[in-house]
Design a protein around this motif. Sequence first.
Motif, PDB file in Angstrom:
ATOM      1  N   MET A   1       0.845  -1.170   0.000  1.00 10.35           N
ATOM      2  CA  MET A   1       0.000   0.000   0.000  1.00 10.35           C
ATOM      3  C   MET A   1       0.893   1.236   0.000  1.00 10.35           C
ATOM      4  N   SER A   2       0.747   2.063  -0.997  1.00  9.36           N
ATOM      5  CA  SER A   2       1.537   3.276  -1.116  1.00  9.36           C
ATOM      6  C   SER A   2       0.811   4.420  -0.429  1.00  9.36           C
ATOM      7  N   ARG A   3       1.569   5.261   0.245  1.00 10.04           N
ATOM      8  CA  ARG A   3       0.965   6.356   0.990  1.00 10.04           C
ATOM      9  C   ARG A   3       1.906   7.547   0.953  1.00 10.04           C
ATOM     10  N   SER A   4       1.342   8.722   0.861  1.00 14.13           N
ATOM     11  CA  SER A   4       2.143   9.948   0.893  1.00 14.13           C
ATOM     12  C   SER A   4       2.631  10.178   2.314  1.00 14.13           C
ATOM     13  N   ASN A   5       3.816  10.745   2.417  1.00 10.61           N
ATOM     14  CA  ASN A   5       4.379  11.060   3.732  1.00 10.61           C
ATOM     15  C   ASN A   5       4.241  12.532   4.080  1.00 10.61           C
ATOM     16  N   ASN A   6       3.472  13.268   3.317  1.00 12.86           N
ATOM     17  CA  ASN A   6       3.324  14.708   3.553  1.00 12.86           C
ATOM     18  C   ASN A   6       2.825  15.025   4.955  1.00 12.86           C
TER      19      ASN A   6
END
Length: 179
Positions: free
Chosen positions: A1-6
């Motif tokens: 699962m890809s997720r933004s780290n912003n």
Amino acid sequence: MSRSNNDLYEKPLTSTSIFEGKILKLRRDEVLLPNGKTGTREVVEHPGAVAIVPKTKDGHIILVRQFRHPIRQVILEVPAGKLDPGEKPEACALRELAEETGFVANKLQKLTSIFTTPGFSNEIIHLYVAEDLVKSDKQPDEDEFINTELYSPDQIRQMIAHGEICDAKSLVALCLAGI
């Protein structure tokens, strides 16, 4: 699962120099945290370094033994040293290998680069394996006192298992070099 780290980033607000020494600098930063509050971060700035696993033709590894003042101990480690201003890591690795061991490498392979303590320092160490070694003159810095020692991979594995080699950069470099 890809997720933004912003949602994890801290925005720098201010930076204050606290100390500038020969090897490192210390600064205090104020940051805006992801939750909108502010926080303080103390950062040790380091110029970067290299560490080298020198392998002889017969498969032995050259290690160095030296006193490390911050921990007040003599330890066994791979040859290493800090980057000079503007110096490329590969050039530094060749220079440090010659200075600390008295060997010149005809083959140098980069293993990886590691952050040593990213919780409070920006220090990065570039790890190498040096092979096809040719004996030269050892030329340590005038404030360096180093004993050069030769070990088989089996001896090194035993020393690691018994806690005789406990320097992080050395452990990572030796493991990545297949020791």
